[in-house]
Design a protein around this motif. Sequence first.
Motif, mmCIF file in Angstrom:
data_model
loop_
_atom_site.group_PDB
_atom_site.id
_atom_site.type_symbol
_atom_site.label_atom_id
_atom_site.label_comp_id
_atom_site.label_asym_id
_atom_site.label_seq_id
_atom_site.Cartn_x
_atom_site.Cartn_y
_atom_site.Cartn_z
ATOM 1 N N ALA A 50 36.553 -4.529 36.548
ATOM 2 C CA ALA A 50 37.357 -5.698 36.216
ATOM 3 C C ALA A 50 37.048 -6.899 37.122
ATOM 4 C CB ALA A 50 38.847 -5.267 36.510
ATOM 5 N N GLY A 107 38.730 -10.798 38.132
ATOM 6 C CA GLY A 107 39.316 -11.721 38.042
ATOM 7 C C GLY A 107 38.571 -13.187 38.271
ATOM 8 N N THR A 167 36.695 -14.374 43.479
ATOM 9 C CA THR A 167 36.760 -14.953 44.919
ATOM 10 C C THR A 167 36.742 -13.890 46.021
ATOM 11 O OG1 THR A 167 39.216 -14.992 45.116
ATOM 12 C CG2 THR A 167 37.918 -16.879 44.101
ATOM 13 N N GLY A 168 36.663 -12.721 45.567
ATOM 14 C CA GLY A 168 36.533 -11.515 46.536
ATOM 15 C C GLY A 168 35.473 -11.654 47.506
ATOM 16 N N SER A 217 42.898 -18.733 49.227
ATOM 17 C CA SER A 217 42.284 -18.722 48.019
ATOM 18 C C SER A 217 43.344 -19.056 46.702
ATOM 19 C CB SER A 217 41.361 -17.709 47.548
ATOM 20 O OG SER A 217 42.158 -16.491 47.725
ATOM 21 N N THR A 224 43.153 -14.794 41.183
ATOM 22 C CA THR A 224 44.247 -14.494 40.065
ATOM 23 C C THR A 224 45.320 -13.407 40.637
ATOM 24 O OG1 THR A 224 42.942 -12.412 39.500
ATOM 25 C CG2 THR A 224 42.507 -14.662 38.285
ATOM 26 N N VAL A 251 44.403 -3.836 35.510
ATOM 27 C CA VAL A 251 45.734 -4.235 35.446
ATOM 28 C C VAL A 251 45.877 -5.224 34.336
ATOM 29 C CG1 VAL A 251 47.478 -5.431 36.795
ATOM 30 C CG2 VAL A 251 46.108 -4.072 37.972
HETATM 31 C C1 LIG Z 1 37.851 -19.296 50.625
HETATM 32 C C2 LIG Z 1 38.483 -18.152 50.563
HETATM 33 C C3 LIG Z 1 39.536 -17.609 51.174
HETATM 34 C C4 LIG Z 1 40.303 -16.513 51.157
HETATM 35 N N1 LIG Z 1 41.364 -16.139 51.666
HETATM 36 C C5 LIG Z 1 42.007 -14.914 51.432
HETATM 37 C C6 LIG Z 1 43.278 -14.873 52.142
HETATM 38 O O1 LIG Z 1 43.546 -15.539 52.600
HETATM 39 N N2 LIG Z 1 43.714 -13.421 52.009
HETATM 40 C C7 LIG Z 1 43.349 -12.330 51.041
HETATM 41 O O2 LIG Z 1 43.729 -11.540 50.939
HETATM 42 N N3 LIG Z 1 42.105 -12.838 50.368
HETATM 43 C C8 LIG Z 1 41.503 -14.376 50.488
HETATM 44 N N4 LIG Z 1 40.318 -14.138 50.115
HETATM 45 C C9 LIG Z 1 39.565 -13.216 49.206
HETATM 46 C C10 LIG Z 1 39.947 -13.404 47.628
HETATM 47 O O3 LIG Z 1 40.318 -14.351 47.305
HETATM 48 C C11 LIG Z 1 41.077 -12.237 47.353
HETATM 49 O O4 LIG Z 1 40.605 -10.765 47.517
HETATM 50 C C12 LIG Z 1 41.745 -12.322 45.942
HETATM 51 O O5 LIG Z 1 42.869 -11.377 45.896
HETATM 52 C C13 LIG Z 1 40.827 -11.899 44.926
HETATM 53 O O6 LIG Z 1 41.208 -12.414 43.504
HETATM 54 P P1 LIG Z 1 40.304 -12.623 42.366
HETATM 55 O O7 LIG Z 1 41.254 -13.001 41.146
HETATM 56 O O8 LIG Z 1 39.187 -13.516 42.768
HETATM 57 O O9 LIG Z 1 39.511 -11.291 42.224
HETATM 58 P P2 LIG Z 1 38.135 -10.688 42.139
HETATM 59 O O10 LIG Z 1 37.313 -11.219 43.362
HETATM 60 O O11 LIG Z 1 37.686 -10.988 40.655
HETATM 61 O O12 LIG Z 1 38.097 -9.090 42.195
HETATM 62 C C14 LIG Z 1 38.444 -8.553 43.475
HETATM 63 C C15 LIG Z 1 38.657 -7.059 43.282
HETATM 64 O O13 LIG Z 1 39.758 -6.796 42.448
HETATM 65 C C16 LIG Z 1 39.367 -6.101 41.031
HETATM 66 N N5 LIG Z 1 40.245 -6.495 40.081
HETATM 67 C C17 LIG Z 1 40.350 -8.128 39.805
HETATM 68 N N6 LIG Z 1 41.048 -7.988 38.696
HETATM 69 C C18 LIG Z 1 41.686 -6.985 38.392
HETATM 70 C C19 LIG Z 1 42.626 -6.460 37.532
HETATM 71 N N7 LIG Z 1 43.121 -7.366 36.671
HETATM 72 N N8 LIG Z 1 42.694 -5.363 37.400
HETATM 73 C C20 LIG Z 1 41.921 -4.351 38.318
HETATM 74 N N9 LIG Z 1 41.405 -4.675 39.103
HETATM 75 C C21 LIG Z 1 40.972 -5.968 39.299
HETATM 76 C C22 LIG Z 1 37.792 -6.449 41.194
HETATM 77 O O14 LIG Z 1 37.178 -5.280 40.420
HETATM 78 C C23 LIG Z 1 37.540 -6.388 42.526
HETATM 79 O O15 LIG Z 1 37.298 -5.004 43.140
HETATM 80 C C24 LIG Z 1 39.590 -15.429 50.132
HETATM 81 C C25 LIG Z 1 38.486 -15.658 49.366
HETATM 82 C C26 LIG Z 1 38.005 -17.147 49.677
HETATM 83 C C27 LIG Z 1 36.553 -17.476 48.802
#
Ligand SMILES: Cc1cc2nc3c(=O)[nH]c(=O)nc-3n(C[C@H](O)[C@H](O)[C@H](O)COP(=O)(O)OP(=O)(O)OC[C@H]3O[C@@H](n4cnc5c(N)ncnc54)[C@H](O)[C@@H]3O)c2cc1C
Length: 461
Positions: free
Chosen positions: A69, A71, A74-75, A135, A140, A204
């Motif tokens: 999966a 989102g 940004t992970g 982020s 998401t 999710v």
């Molecule tokens: C500039 C920057 C700042 C950041 N600051 C923070 C911060 O302050 N705090 C923090 O916690 N993180 C931070 N992060 C990290 C990141 O943004 C978080 O981890 C965020 O929750 C990831 O969301 P995403 O939608 O990008 O998920 P993704 O990167 O797409 O996925 C992250 C993980 O979740 C899983 N996943 C995604 N969507 C689903 C779904 N619907 N169901 C099941 N699994 C799923 C993926 O398989 C992966 O393992 C930051 C990142 C950046 C680039």
Amino acid sequence: MSNTELIRKLRAALKPENVLSVPSELVVYDCDAFTVERHIPLAVVFPRSAVQVAEVVRACSDHGCPVVARGAGTGLAGGCTPPPNGVVIVLTRMNKILDIRLRDAMALVEPGVLNLQLTNALSGTGYHFAPDPSSQGTATIGGNVATNAGGPHTLKYGVTVNHVAGLEVVLGDGSILQFGPVEDPAALDLARVVCGSEGTLAIVTKIWAKLTKNPQACRTIRATFASIDDASQAVSQIIAAGIVPAALELMDRGILDAVEAAFALGVPPEAAAVLIIELDGPEAGLDSLLEQVIALCRNWNPGEVLQAKTPAERELLWKCRKMAVGAVGRLSPGYMIQDGVVPRTRLPHIFRRILEIAAKHRVRIVNVAHAGDGNVHPILLLDERDRDLTARAKAASREVLEECITCGGSITAEHGVGIEKIELMEKLFAPADLRAMHRVRQAFDPASQLNPGKKYKTICQ
Ligand SMILES: Cc1cc2nc3c(=O)[nH]c(=O)nc-3n(C[C@H](O)[C@H](O)[C@H](O)COP(=O)(O)OP(=O)(O)OC[C@H]3O[C@@H](n4cnc5c(N)ncnc54)[C@H](O)[C@@H]3O)c2cc1C
């Protein structure tokens, strides 16, 4: 079934425009913000409903092909980096806010809704969605749930799991289940188990998000210090005094240089570190609490203590903190962010060790930290084209995290384990603990169909 047949099946289930299989399009999905490891997926799909997610999972399962999966990608730990021959399920087109029920302080959202999108939709209602990763404008809520995301204000309000009332999920066999949203002591609280499982237990597809009432008032200050040591001693003392600020963030001189260049924050050049401290709650008593906090800072000789006087000034302070990582582009073409945790009393120690480790591996490291949580985010500057530098940055990263373990902390506070830190899981947990996690994973996903090789590789492969 051949790969071509699988792709034909996916196109039939989702319509051709929702399936990518051309290498030049797939390359965009070969990693997340942990860019030093990449794999081109077999295909990328964009479902619009849980039923479509389930169809994709079943088709891939029949084909013996893993899914991951994704989102917003940004992970920072490689959590959604595709497994070999894997299909990426991108949830960003499931992006509707389905319901907002203020009287229940709850919203029902699809996983592709952006974190800030929900808070913006609540503007004027007196409520907000409390998890606020830096982020939040791009990440998401599905990703926040899967990583159990934190943020500056989780010091007081808690990480994402504390703001999830229920989930709809798709399991590795394609079944669609619902956990919550009503608290039911008769049930196992499986929504909480899925939070932070990094897509390895379930995908999710809906989230019942708990909403938080906006505080009546807040006070935000910026205090500068002559050394990162002084700043972290102040953090340690504020927490030891039993005060729980809404946020307690640290930035060092290195990151301030980038932030200054980007936003002209006006931090005095002699400041080696800055704390951003926010207090919130009922108006009554907030000023005297602020005085107490400033007095504690004064024990560590702050240079300048500046209070935001207007909402615009407060917003600028938070913009500088939340956009700090983006500003790193002014320092280097690439970076790796670490995500260690230590007991707050060990903050001065860990910052000293980070400096030593940077010197040992000849890597420049700048620091931001959700310091009130004991959560350090050393940012290792690199250029991926320079393999030697990248290897040294990886070695330095590992040493920082090992030091966090030695301090009694952990290898992740909020970014997750992903592929990046998988080797350290054995250092952090006893074999029996890992076996227990493995059994939970098997109960959800016996075939390891969902995001294999992440989080607990050592016990699942
Ligand atoms: C500039 C920057 C700042 C950041 N600051 C923070 C911060 O302050 N705090 C923090 O916690 N993180 C931070 N992060 C990290 C990141 O943004 C978080 O981890 C965020 O929750 C990831 O969301 P995403 O939608 O990008 O998920 P993704 O990167 O797409 O996925 C992250 C993980 O979740 C899983 N996943 C995604 N969507 C689903 C779904 N619907 N169901 C099941 N699994 C799923 C993926 O398989 C992966 O393992 C930051 C990142 C950046 C680039």
